[in-house]
Design a protein around this motif. Structure first.
Motif, PDB file in Angstrom:
ATOM      1  N   ASN A 160       0.648  27.175 -19.052  1.00  0.00           N
ATOM      2  CA  ASN A 160       0.611  25.995 -18.229  1.00  0.00           C
ATOM      3  C   ASN A 160       1.580  26.169 -17.068  1.00  0.00           C
ATOM      4  N   ILE A 161       1.026  25.784 -15.927  1.00  0.00           N
ATOM      5  CA  ILE A 161       1.966  25.585 -14.627  1.00  0.00           C
ATOM      6  C   ILE A 161       1.902  24.327 -14.243  1.00  0.00           C
ATOM      7  N   LEU A 164       3.000  24.302  -4.355  1.00  0.00           N
ATOM      8  CA  LEU A 164       3.662  25.534  -5.134  1.00  0.00           C
ATOM      9  C   LEU A 164       2.977  26.347  -6.047  1.00  0.00           C
ATOM     10  N   ALA A 165       2.124  25.593  -7.064  1.00  0.00           N
ATOM     11  CA  ALA A 165       1.160  25.874  -7.869  1.00  0.00           C
ATOM     12  C   ALA A 165       0.186  26.817  -7.365  1.00  0.00           C
ATOM     13  N   LYS A 166      -0.444  26.481  -6.080  1.00  0.00           N
ATOM     14  CA  LYS A 166      -1.365  27.408  -5.434  1.00  0.00           C
ATOM     15  C   LYS A 166      -0.647  28.753  -4.860  1.00  0.00           C
ATOM     16  N   ARG A 167       0.507  28.605  -4.437  1.00  0.00           N
ATOM     17  CA  ARG A 167       1.382  29.778  -4.079  1.00  0.00           C
ATOM     18  C   ARG A 167       1.538  30.845  -5.229  1.00  0.00           C
ATOM     19  N   LEU A 176       0.174  34.731  -5.753  1.00  0.00           N
ATOM     20  CA  LEU A 176       0.708  35.655  -6.233  1.00  0.00           C
ATOM     21  C   LEU A 176       0.502  36.540  -7.538  1.00  0.00           C
ATOM     22  N   GLY A 177      -0.374  35.765  -8.165  1.00  0.00           N
ATOM     23  CA  GLY A 177      -1.146  36.413  -9.279  1.00  0.00           C
ATOM     24  C   GLY A 177      -0.664  35.661 -10.589  1.00  0.00           C
TER      25      GLY A 177
END
Length: 75
Positions: A16-17, A23-26, A30-31
């Motif tokens: 989970n993020i 920031l989560a999209k960034r 980045l994978g």
């Protein structure tokens, strides 16, 4: 467990993020998405980590590593 608590040399899986959307999209670009393997390469201070995600080395600050939940710890 929080990513900030992880041990260098082990591989974990992102569960989970919980970060602000931008920031989560960034991190997603980045994978780093759910169920992605993440290897902890090095620890720099309290909660600051250098990790490998999909062949890319990232440095993540404590404000980020405290909000990413992982499981595992396999080599």
């Amino acid at each position: 467990m929080k990513l900030s608590q992880c041990v260098p040399g082990k591989t974990y899986r992102v569960k989970n993020i919980d970060l602000p959307e931008a920031l989560a999209k960034r991190l997603e670009v980045l994978g780093m998405i759910e169920n992605t393997p993440i290897s902890v390469y090095n620890r720099k201070g309290k909660g600051i980590l250098i990790v490998y995600v999909r062949g890319t080395r990232l440095a993540l600050g404590v404000n980020i590593t405290e909000n990413i939940t992982v499981e595992g710890g396999d080599n």
